[in-house]
Design an enzyme around this catalytic site. Structure first.
Site: not given
Ligand code: NOJ
Length: 728
Positions: A260
């Site tokens: 993430d």
């Molecule tokens: C943070 C989020 O937790 C996740 O779900 C997402 O895919 C990523 N950012 C990328 O945008």
């Protein structure tokens, strides 16, 4: 020699690390539209320091950057482009929690397919979806992104979404690699506060939070995103036991882990790594393949190697996995294959609009309909359509809506005008959706409320479009009191006081705890963030062109203090007995939610007969078929979802009061009766023993059918799972 072995033999360490690095070209590219690729990134791509990119949109920009990779870099390895394509790219279906309420795996798959086609057409290869976090806490804003509270629903949702995004062949130009996220138990963050630590039992982890991910792996998902959180001190982004031993080892996952955003670097903040070098080493050793946007891999892997924290073999293994996914997506053969105008997508724009309209209609949940105020008659006096959600396009599509083309969104105002040609629809904003910070804002709300009241008095019926602004739903949007915002509650009270028939249309990404209002309004239709065709779909329901058929994918609490409230609770040694003090209960509110999981009314009138088993006793190998008869006793056609629950009455560890085994949504004409047969096999009776290993325990199982998880209204039959005869 295979392409990957050959490449690894020629790659420098920098080029190898580059394949493990994913950089963002800025979330603002999504909000403000495509913009040119930034220079530093172009140089990083040219020199092989970046292997994957997220958040770049627009076919020309994506192709321009891809051209740098495949024409100007030394090894000509194509880039992988990723984006959050969650419930649509241009054309938005309802948000995932809403779509789950349709209980239609065929629709879940179709909406993923159409999102994939649109995103692929723009050059995207990988979506960070489906989000599969089981969530039992509506304080957590991210409950909107997933399939609700139940693991069986989560499994079905996972499989349908992976099939939809990836299609039959991941190398097809219209296949989007799916990322099952956020692995795992993110939905159990402490007290619903986003990013907070998770503290759950290993049993709950295995029985409730992991099954959807296992289903995604079985369906062949090409990527998994570990969650930001730790479980009992084990941050998911750096946990070898979970990522490698369990998922790769036991489940056979062959795709890649995408971290993430910044999560590898955050191992330092978690307190398990002293610096970025250690963070990089821990993550790599755990099995993390791509570092999204933290500087840990680009800055830390080389020093980690020099310090002897990791080996070059481990780097090679990891790079090979990333290259294999690029290969499986067909990127080496066709780096520009996606968005190839010569190979049109299977669906047309009109077809995609029809699918999201159907999905929006099927997702809406009719919570109440006192005196059958709905549907509204096609002819009659004026309808007052009041509230901050009547005409705001962004509020129709909700969070994580990709490029969600604002010009193409049908609002409630437009939808009602079309659905009620025979009635005048008078519209008023009523108040702002959010809280007025200053006196001017408060005065404005007061004026809007007065105007709305005056307008309502001139009409026969009021439709109040209330809810939670989409900015308060999704990531980093936890709320201790999930409810209406700003002065909406006051607006509702003033309108209700007029005594006119009043229908609430609720736009939200989670159960909003507004018990008073839900008890007083004549009808409440929860429409979630219904998507690009939302206005038309909702108006069809209110006008009765379509009968509501959605069922709650999550229990709707009566009070914040009940959270978490969910149907899969284990029995208490002192079950609640009304009037008996020393039984499990609150002294101030009931134990049960305001609306149970599965609740949802219809304009049809469905009845269900007690289930009939194919045999009262069976051996595991034989399984059992349970049949129930469903009748539409009403005067209108409609669809409803029938749930089959099981309860393992006596087991080595106490089992939940209800475990969902099957669900099926069926459509019945007025007066029609149909038998529904559910086939249960040995796998449906397997439980995890005290050692958490799967096993079968013979004995009695209560099998119940119903339209919701409300135990009082279930119809139950007991069956006996017989012990296998001893082998002589
Ligand atoms: C943070 C989020 O937790 C996740 O779900 C997402 O895919 C990523 N950012 C990328 O945008």
């Amino acid at each position: 020699m295979s392409r990957i072995t050959e490449l690894l033999a020629t790659m420098t360490l920098e080029e190898k690390i580059g394949q493990l690095v994913m950089v963002s070209l800025g979330a603002e590219t999504i909000v403000t539209g495509p913009r040119a690729a930034e220079e530093p990134t172009v140089e990083d791509v040219r020199s092989g320091r970046v292997g994957s990119v997220l958040n770049l949109v627009g076919r020309d920009r994506i192709h321009a950057l891809q051209r740098v990779a495949v024409e100007e870099s030394r090894l000509k390895i194509p880039l992988l482009f990723g984006l959050d394509v969650v419930h649509g790219y241009f054309t938005n279906a309802p948000v995932p929690l809403g779509e789950t309420a349709a209980f239609r795996p065929d629709l879940w798959e179709k909406t993923a397919r159409l999102a994939a086609e649109e995103a692929c057409d723009d050059g995207i290869h990988l979506t960070f979806a489906p989000m599969l976090d089981c969530a039992r806490d509506p304080r957590w804003g991210r409950i909107v992104e997933g399939p609700g509270e139940d693991p069986t629903v989560g499994r079905a949702f996972a499989a349908a979404k992976v099939r939809g995004f990836q299609g039959a062949d991941p190398a097809s130009p219209w296949s989007l690699a799916a990322t099952a996220k956020h692995f795992a138990a993110y939905g159990a963050c402490t007290a619903g506060r986003d990013y907070a630590s998770v503290e759950i039992s290993e049993r709950t982890l295995h029985e409730v939070y992991l099954p959807a991910f296992e289903a995604a792996v079985k369906a062949g998902c090409l990527a998994i995103m570990p969650a930001f959180v730790d479980i009992a001190g084990r941050p998911m982004s750096g946990d070898h036991g979970f990522l490698t031993d369990l998922v790769r080892g036991r489940w056979g996952f062959e795709g890649i882990y995408v971290s993430d955003y910044d999560a590898v670097g955050e191992l330092v903040a978690h307190g398990v790594a002293a610096d970025m070098v250690e963070a990089a080493a821990i993550a790599l050793k755990a099995g993390m393949d791509l570092d999204m946007e933290s500087r840990a891999y680009p800055d830390g892997l080389k020093p980690a190697l020099e310090r002897g924290l990791i080996s070059i073999d481990l780097i090679d293994e990891t790079v090979a996995r990333v290259l294999r996914v690029k290969e499986r997506l067909g990127l080496f053969e066709a780096p520009f294959g996606r968005g190839d105008p010569a190979r049109p997508a299977a669906s047309t724009r009109a077809e995609r609009r029809a699918v999201v309209r159907e999905a929006a209609a099927a997702s809406a949940v009719l919570l109440t309909n006192r005196g059958r105020v709905l549907p509204l008659a096609p002819e009659g006096g004026p309808i007052a359509l009041i509230g901050p959600f009547v005409d705001d396009t962004a509020q129709m599509i909700g969070p994580w809506s990709g490029l969600g083309d604002q010009d193409e969104i049908v609002t409630l105002t437009a939808g009602f005008a079309a659905a009620f040609p025979g009635r005048e629809v008078r519209v008023a904003e009523g108040c702002a959706a959010d809280h007025a910070e200053d006196d001017a804002g408060a005065a404005c709300d007061a004026m809007l409320i007065a105007e709305a009241e005056a307008l309502a008095t001139t009409c026969d019926v009021v439709v109040l479009a209330l809810g939670e602004p989409s900015e308060l739903s999704g990531e980093a949007a936890s709320r201790a009191r999930p409810g209406l915002t700003g002065r909406q509650a006051e607006l509702a009270a003033r309108i209700l006081a007029l005594g006119k028939p009043c229908v609430v249309v609720m736009t939200c990404g989670r159960p909003l705890i507004e018990t008073e209002l839900l008890k007083k309004a004549d009808a409440t239709l929860v429409v979630w963030y219904p998507g690009s065709e939302g206005g038309r779909a909702v108006a069809d329901l209110v006008a009765g062109a379509v009968s509501p058929s959605g069922s709650l994918p999550v229990s709707w609490p009566l009070d914040v203090g009940q959270i978490p409230v969910f149907f899969g609770e284990r029995p208490s040694g002192r079950p609640f007995v009304l009037g008996e003090h020393f039984t499990t209960q609150y002294l101030d509110v009931p134990n049960t939610p305001l609306f149970p999981f599965g609740h949802g009314l219809s304009y049809a009138d469905f009845g269900l007969e007690a289930p009939r088993p194919s045999s009262p006793a069976f051996r595991a190998g034989e399984g059992v078929v349970v049949t129930t008869r469903v009748t539409n006793r009403g005067a209108r056609a409609g669809a409803t979802t029938v749930f089959l629950f099981s309860r393992d009455v006596v087991a080595s560890t106490a089992r939940p009061l209800l475990e969902l085994k099957r669900f099926e949504t069926i459509e019945l004409a007025a007066g029609e009766t149909r038998d529904l047969a559910f086939t249960l096999t040995a796998a449906d009776f397997v439980l995890l023993g005290p050692d958490l290993e799967p096993r079968l325990e013979p004995g009695r199982f209560d099998l119940s059918v119903g339209f919701s998880a409300d135990r009082a209204s279930l119809k139950t039959v007991s069956v006996e799972l017989l012990a296998e005869p001893a082998v002589a």
